[in-house]
Enzyme design. Structure first.
Site, PDB file in Angstrom:
ATOM      1  N   CYS A 274       0.909  -1.395  -0.051  1.00  0.00           N
ATOM      2  CA  CYS A 274       0.018   0.153   0.068  1.00  0.00           C
ATOM      3  C   CYS A 274       0.896   1.119   0.069  1.00  0.00           C
ATOM      4  O   CYS A 274       0.874   2.116  -0.780  1.00  0.00           O
ATOM      5  CB  CYS A 274      -0.755  -0.115   1.217  1.00  0.00           C
ATOM      6  SG  CYS A 274      -1.930  -1.390   1.388  1.00  0.00           S
TER       7      CYS A 274
HETATM    8  N1  SAJ Z   1       6.657   2.245   8.786  1.00  0.00           N
HETATM    9  C1  SAJ Z   1       7.529   2.941   9.254  1.00  0.00           C
HETATM   10  N2  SAJ Z   1       7.490   3.743  10.310  1.00  0.00           N
HETATM   11  C2  SAJ Z   1       6.195   3.971  10.826  1.00  0.00           C
HETATM   12  C3  SAJ Z   1       5.213   3.215  10.265  1.00  0.00           C
HETATM   13  C4  SAJ Z   1       5.396   2.400   9.051  1.00  0.00           C
HETATM   14  O1  SAJ Z   1       8.885   2.732   8.807  1.00  0.00           O
HETATM   15  O2  SAJ Z   1       5.986   4.942  11.767  1.00  0.00           O
HETATM   16  C5  SAJ Z   1       6.849   1.075   7.490  1.00  0.00           C
HETATM   17  C6  SAJ Z   1       6.616  -0.216   8.105  1.00  0.00           C
HETATM   18  O3  SAJ Z   1       7.544  -0.733   8.991  1.00  0.00           O
HETATM   19  C7  SAJ Z   1       6.120  -0.583   6.613  1.00  0.00           C
HETATM   20  C8  SAJ Z   1       5.720   0.606   5.892  1.00  0.00           C
HETATM   21  O4  SAJ Z   1       6.065   1.419   6.715  1.00  0.00           O
HETATM   22  O5  SAJ Z   1       7.222  -1.201   5.906  1.00  0.00           O
HETATM   23  C9  SAJ Z   1       4.116   0.427   5.905  1.00  0.00           C
HETATM   24  O6  SAJ Z   1       3.589   0.461   7.161  1.00  0.00           O
HETATM   25  P1  SAJ Z   1       2.119   0.548   7.636  1.00  0.00           P
HETATM   26  O7  SAJ Z   1       2.115   0.781   9.034  1.00  0.00           O
HETATM   27  O8  SAJ Z   1       1.815   1.866   6.954  1.00  0.00           O
HETATM   28  O9  SAJ Z   1       1.464  -0.514   7.354  1.00  0.00           O
HETATM   29  P2  SAJ Z   1       0.482  -1.146   5.922  1.00  0.00           P
HETATM   30  O10 SAJ Z   1       1.561  -1.160   4.880  1.00  0.00           O
HETATM   31  O11 SAJ Z   1       0.085  -2.420   6.299  1.00  0.00           O
HETATM   32  O12 SAJ Z   1      -0.405  -0.245   5.862  1.00  0.00           O
HETATM   33  C10 SAJ Z   1      -1.828  -0.336   6.202  1.00  0.00           C
HETATM   34  C11 SAJ Z   1      -2.664   0.703   5.321  1.00  0.00           C
HETATM   35  N3  SAJ Z   1      -4.071   0.024   5.226  1.00  0.00           N
HETATM   36  C12 SAJ Z   1      -4.745   0.688   3.916  1.00  0.00           C
HETATM   37  O13 SAJ Z   1      -4.161   0.839   2.940  1.00  0.00           O
HETATM   38  C13 SAJ Z   1      -6.117   0.047   4.026  1.00  0.00           C
HETATM   39  C14 SAJ Z   1      -2.571   2.180   6.006  1.00  0.00           C
HETATM   40  O14 SAJ Z   1      -3.518   2.959   5.389  1.00  0.00           O
HETATM   41  C15 SAJ Z   1      -2.910   1.986   7.276  1.00  0.00           C
HETATM   42  O15 SAJ Z   1      -2.579   3.074   8.035  1.00  0.00           O
HETATM   43  C16 SAJ Z   1      -1.729   0.969   7.980  1.00  0.00           C
HETATM   44  O16 SAJ Z   1      -2.054  -0.374   7.192  1.00  0.00           O
HETATM   45  C17 SAJ Z   1      -1.857   0.716   9.518  1.00  0.00           C
HETATM   46  O17 SAJ Z   1      -2.099   1.722  10.058  1.00  0.00           O
HETATM   47  O18 SAJ Z   1      -1.432  -0.203  10.038  1.00  0.00           O
END
Ligand code: SAJ
Length: 445
Positions: A274
């Site tokens: 995403c």
């Molecule tokens: N990450 C960081 N630092 C952070 C947060 C995330 O480095 O502070 C990295 C994670 O390790 C990962 C990437 O970013 O590699 C994405 O992480 P994410 O927490 O955004 O998780 P995702 O990719 O599963 O995003 C999903 C998304 N959901 C949808 O699109 C429906 C996002 O909108 C959500 O906000 C997110 O999950 C969530 O909050 O868990």
């Protein structure tokens, strides 16, 4: 009775035949919610194994209990097929297929187009088509609508068209398909009415917006917000590295601000299907309109460079012990793109491993969620299997690198048995002379 009233009545009395195209982590939970709301649901997926598993009453999605699938299948409320022609019997269709990026970072709408073309072949008056796949603003009206209108039926007149972004967070037990507010944008007021009614039958809170384009943009704001803020905090980590302070301490203290702040944390890069991808759907679209989305591009550059910074940190750590990367035995902990999930798609850990291998390091990894990495799916291009994480393995390694901080890892053991550690997730909260951290000063020797 008007087409709108007819469909509204079928939705109200649950006689509407509901279809879901794409039975992945978005489509299957949605199909189950519709089934549990009382509709007869047919799922369509190209993958015959998924179709067979569902028809056997089994779930393959971690957030969907097999018992829920079995109950619906046994009650005749849920069935699956690989035949796109099944759409001929549907009153409503939700399209939940992938929208990846091509290698050139251009949107790949091929899955959406083939699903819509299959629907167009069987579109009948009174049908509702809703696209849920994340895409650039304008897709519903500029791509989906013309295909559906090819045989003369008119959107908003003969059939209904809407966009509703998926907000599924795999593994999140608190926020589910049922209780996360659902944004819906209809092409016309009647499209909005029937799409809103369908979702209100199964989802607690529906948020109607004025058009599909607004709904498409809502989703891209949500995920671009994350990508840009993660890029900001990753750049802050590089600043703190040079300032000799810990970015983790800075963020934790800033997070005490009870308003106007939301913590993000540095990491080895941006993974998943995403966040690294969705913003580039937006920047691609506005580039066509002569606008450069500078925040998106910059965040992409900063986040994309993090694996290189991690390798620099590993190089410095080995150097502190008079060792080279070339020939070093490096044990990586965690290759999934984020903690406690099994998805390695776009995982920055794979970039780090590939870069280390290019420098001559001998890399092994341990990840209980990812027992195997297929050489075809990552830059290192070799098959790898997870190795056991034993005290001996940690001691034997020249460097243990924490790339994904799965909750089940015992980091006290890592500190105890590893001769050298590079921690990219602040998994180790205490300071040790042999523990080097991303975004923090070199440990006192
Ligand atoms: N990450 C960081 N630092 C952070 C947060 C995330 O480095 O502070 C990295 C994670 O390790 C990962 C990437 O970013 O590699 C994405 O992480 P994410 O927490 O955004 O998780 P995702 O990719 O599963 O995003 C999903 C998304 N959901 C949808 O699109 C429906 C996002 O909108 C959500 O906000 C997110 O999950 C969530 O909050 O868990």
């Amino acid at each position: 009775m008007s087409r709108t009233d007819t469909l509204l009545e079928r939705i109200a009395n649950r006689t509407a035949k509901v279809g879901v195209v794409g039975l992945g982590y978005v489509g299957l939970p949605l199909a189950v919610e519709f089934g549990q709301a009382g509709f007869s649901v047919t799922g369509i997926d190209l993958d015959a194994r998924k179709v067979d598993q569902i028809n056997r009453g089994e779930s393959y999605i971690q957030d969907v209990p097999t018992a829920a699938v079995a109950a619906l299948v046994n009650a005749g409320k849920l069935t699956a097929t690989a035949d796109p022609g099944a759409v001929r019997d549907f009153d409503t269709i939700n399209i939940c297929v992938p929208t990846p990026l091509r290698k050139t970072k251009d949107p790949d709408l091929s899955f959406v187009v083939s699903a819509v073309e299959a629907i167009a072949g069987h579109l009948h008056p009174g049908m509702l088509v809703v696209l849920e796949s994340t895409t650039y603003p304008g897709t519903s009206e500029e791509v989906v609508q013309p295909i559906l209108e090819r045989r003369g039926l008119k959107a908003g007149v003969d059939f209904f068209l809407a966009f509703s972004p998926e907000r599924v967070d795999p593994g999140n037990e608190q926020w589910t398909t049922k209780n996360v507010p659902k944004v819906v944008g209809g092409l016309t007021p009647n499209c909005a009415r029937v799409a809103g009614a369908l979702y209100r039958s199964s989802i607690d809170h529906v948020v109607e917006v004025s058009s599909p384009k607004v709904a498409e943009m809502v989703k891209l704001l949500e995920n671009t917000f994350r990508a840009v803020n993660i890029g900001l905090v990753n750049e802050l980590a590089l600043m703190c590295d040079r300032l000799g302070i810990s970015v983790w301490e800075v963020v934790d203290a800033a997070a005490t601000k009870p308003f106007g702040f939301m913590p993000f944390y540095p990491g080895p890069g941006l993974g998943g299907h995403c966040i690294p991808i969705d913003p580039f759907y937006l920047s691609w679209k506005v580039k066509e309109l002569g606008f450069e989305a500078r925040f998106i591009e910059l965040a992409g550059q900063v986040n994309g460079a993090m694996p290189h910074h991690v390798v620099d940190k590993i190089t410095d750590a080995l150097n502190a012990q008079c060792k080279a990367v070339n020939g070093a035995e490096i044990l990586v902990m965690g290759v999934a793109y984020k903690r406690d999930i099994d998805d390695v798609r776009e995982s920055p850990a794979l970039d780090v491993i590939a870069l280390l291998m290019k420098k001559g390091a001998r890399v092994t990894y341990h990840d209980p969620f990812a027992p195997f990495i297929d050489g075809q799916h990552w830059p290192g291009a070799v098959d790898m299997s997870s190795v056991p994480l034993t005290p001996a393995a940690m001691t034997a390694a020249d460097c243990v690198v924490v790339l994904t901080d799965h909750r089940q890892f015992d980091f006290k053991d890592v500190v105890k048995y590893a001769r050298l550690v590079v921690d990219t997730r602040h998994a180790i909260k205490t300071d040790h002379p042999h523990v080097f951290k991303l975004g923090a000063p070199v440990p006192k020797q």
